[in-house]
Design a protein around this motif. Sequence first.
Motif, PDB file in Angstrom:
ATOM      1  N   ALA A   1      27.729 -18.373 -11.530  1.00  0.00           N
ATOM      2  CA  ALA A   1      26.389 -18.306 -11.463  1.00  0.00           C
ATOM      3  C   ALA A   1      25.660 -19.313 -10.734  1.00  0.00           C
ATOM      4  CB  ALA A   1      25.748 -17.710 -12.672  1.00  0.00           C
ATOM      5  N   LYS A   2      24.388 -18.943 -10.289  1.00  0.00           N
ATOM      6  CA  LYS A   2      23.764 -20.310  -9.847  1.00  0.00           C
ATOM      7  C   LYS A   2      22.861 -20.629 -10.998  1.00  0.00           C
ATOM      8  CE  LYS A   2      23.143 -18.515  -5.129  1.00  0.00           C
ATOM      9  NZ  LYS A   2      22.189 -17.948  -4.145  1.00  0.00           N
ATOM     10  N   PRO A   3      22.416 -22.098 -10.837  1.00  0.00           N
ATOM     11  CA  PRO A   3      21.597 -22.618 -11.953  1.00  0.00           C
ATOM     12  C   PRO A   3      20.295 -22.003 -12.018  1.00  0.00           C
ATOM     13  CG  PRO A   3      22.729 -24.312 -10.585  1.00  0.00           C
ATOM     14  CD  PRO A   3      23.006 -23.207  -9.895  1.00  0.00           C
ATOM     15  N   ALA A   4      19.718 -21.746 -13.048  1.00  0.00           N
ATOM     16  CA  ALA A   4      18.340 -21.469 -13.027  1.00  0.00           C
ATOM     17  C   ALA A   4      17.192 -22.180 -12.583  1.00  0.00           C
ATOM     18  CB  ALA A   4      18.127 -20.613 -14.385  1.00  0.00           C
ATOM     19  N   MET A   5      17.427 -23.430 -12.707  1.00  0.00           N
ATOM     20  CA  MET A   5      16.539 -24.596 -12.152  1.00  0.00           C
ATOM     21  C   MET A   5      17.506 -25.640 -11.611  1.00  0.00           C
ATOM     22  SD  MET A   5      14.975 -25.820 -15.712  1.00  0.00           S
ATOM     23  CE  MET A   5      13.957 -27.219 -14.923  1.00  0.00           C
ATOM     24  N   THR A   6      16.723 -26.466 -10.953  1.00  0.00           N
ATOM     25  CA  THR A   6      17.279 -27.742 -10.416  1.00  0.00           C
ATOM     26  C   THR A   6      16.960 -28.858 -11.464  1.00  0.00           C
ATOM     27  OG1 THR A   6      16.631 -27.274  -8.048  1.00  0.00           O
ATOM     28  CG2 THR A   6      17.025 -29.454  -8.630  1.00  0.00           C
ATOM     29  N   ASP A   7      18.205 -29.424 -11.918  1.00  0.00           N
ATOM     30  CA  ASP A   7      18.279 -30.441 -13.059  1.00  0.00           C
ATOM     31  C   ASP A   7      19.067 -31.436 -12.594  1.00  0.00           C
ATOM     32  OD1 ASP A   7      17.263 -31.599 -15.081  1.00  0.00           O
ATOM     33  OD2 ASP A   7      17.858 -29.833 -16.384  1.00  0.00           O
ATOM     34  N   PHE A   8      19.086 -32.648 -13.421  1.00  0.00           N
ATOM     35  CA  PHE A   8      20.184 -33.623 -13.124  1.00  0.00           C
ATOM     36  C   PHE A   8      21.567 -33.474 -13.187  1.00  0.00           C
ATOM     37  CE2 PHE A   8      20.367 -32.958 -17.759  1.00  0.00           C
ATOM     38  CZ  PHE A   8      21.528 -33.404 -18.217  1.00  0.00           C
TER      39      PHE A   8
END
Length: 365
Positions: free
Chosen positions: A188-195
Amino acid sequence: MQEQTLSEGKYYLIPTLVAAFQQHKTQHPTQHTMLVKGNASGRRNNILQSVKDASSSISMMRLTGAVLVFCCIIDFTFKPKHLHSLRAAVADSTNVLDATKHKNNVSLLDLPLSVKDVAINVGSNIDPIMLADKKYGPCAHNIAVEPIVANKIPFHRQLSVLPAAVSSNPGVMSMRIYNVNGVSSSLAKPAMTDFWNSKESRGDGRLVIVPVITLSSLLNSIPKRINVAFLMTDIQGYDFMAIKEAKNTLKERVTHIMTEVWYDDVYTYSGVHNDLCRDWLPLMTEMGYTLVKTAYEDDMEKLKARCEKQLKENPQRPSGKENAGLSEDNAYWVRNDVVEQPFPGVVSVQKYDPGYVEEEYKTCV
């Protein structure tokens, strides 16, 4: 080819013969009595007849080979010391007999008879778990399922590595690589951009094609004589989907499970559900498992109150866009009939040093 006997654990032809035997027994009960009580020559003749009767559903070539081997077994290896091994072989063949009645046949893993216990680590990354309690001995085996960095996992004779992802349906899928050593990679794709998912120099976001299996297919491939002592999943949002798909098999085979879960309807990845209160507790309760602890919480009454509050305040599940973030934990589940039994002791393969010597490993046949 050198002749093999039952005591050497070569059983891959026995399930085929048992299938013929079962069909012959149903269709020809009188001949079945002769098959059991007759002399060696009579037994061979009746076995060959049962093979003929079953040829419409099973390959004649495989059956003929099975008959030849079985006749040799009758003449040379049906001795008391081999009876225990025969029982184990016939027990394992039950799975194959059941499978021949369905379209999706399941092949059993060719694990030595000395293997009594197995641990499974789905999403192991480079450091899968190993059964460490001395009671399991040198013949205990461990299976790591890892789609991205399987080639970086250290070799150990008590470890098998399966380079695949796990989901609710088998096939081939695209997986995105994230974080150091791909530790946060997901279907799946990340739900938000993070480190952990946005460093281009590390290759975050790179797509690879991976084979996908189901958890039930893996469990069904393990002979039923083997105890699945522990199952651990850490598959980046797909834990709940994988466990739900395998629920019927899990109830029969696995008593102790650890899964990665999410809290408060917070999504680490989009498009998948993995919430402890909304997803996991209802499913695992239905399956007959008890949540005994999490990595961060031992007070189950406190956790229960947290879940009640969450579901009361948010009766409807929010979307991933509304509630993206990072709120994860590891949940420990025990089947209700053995809820007092402790979890097996495990360590990572890189720390595993049981002290077994070569002579002890030689007994694992």
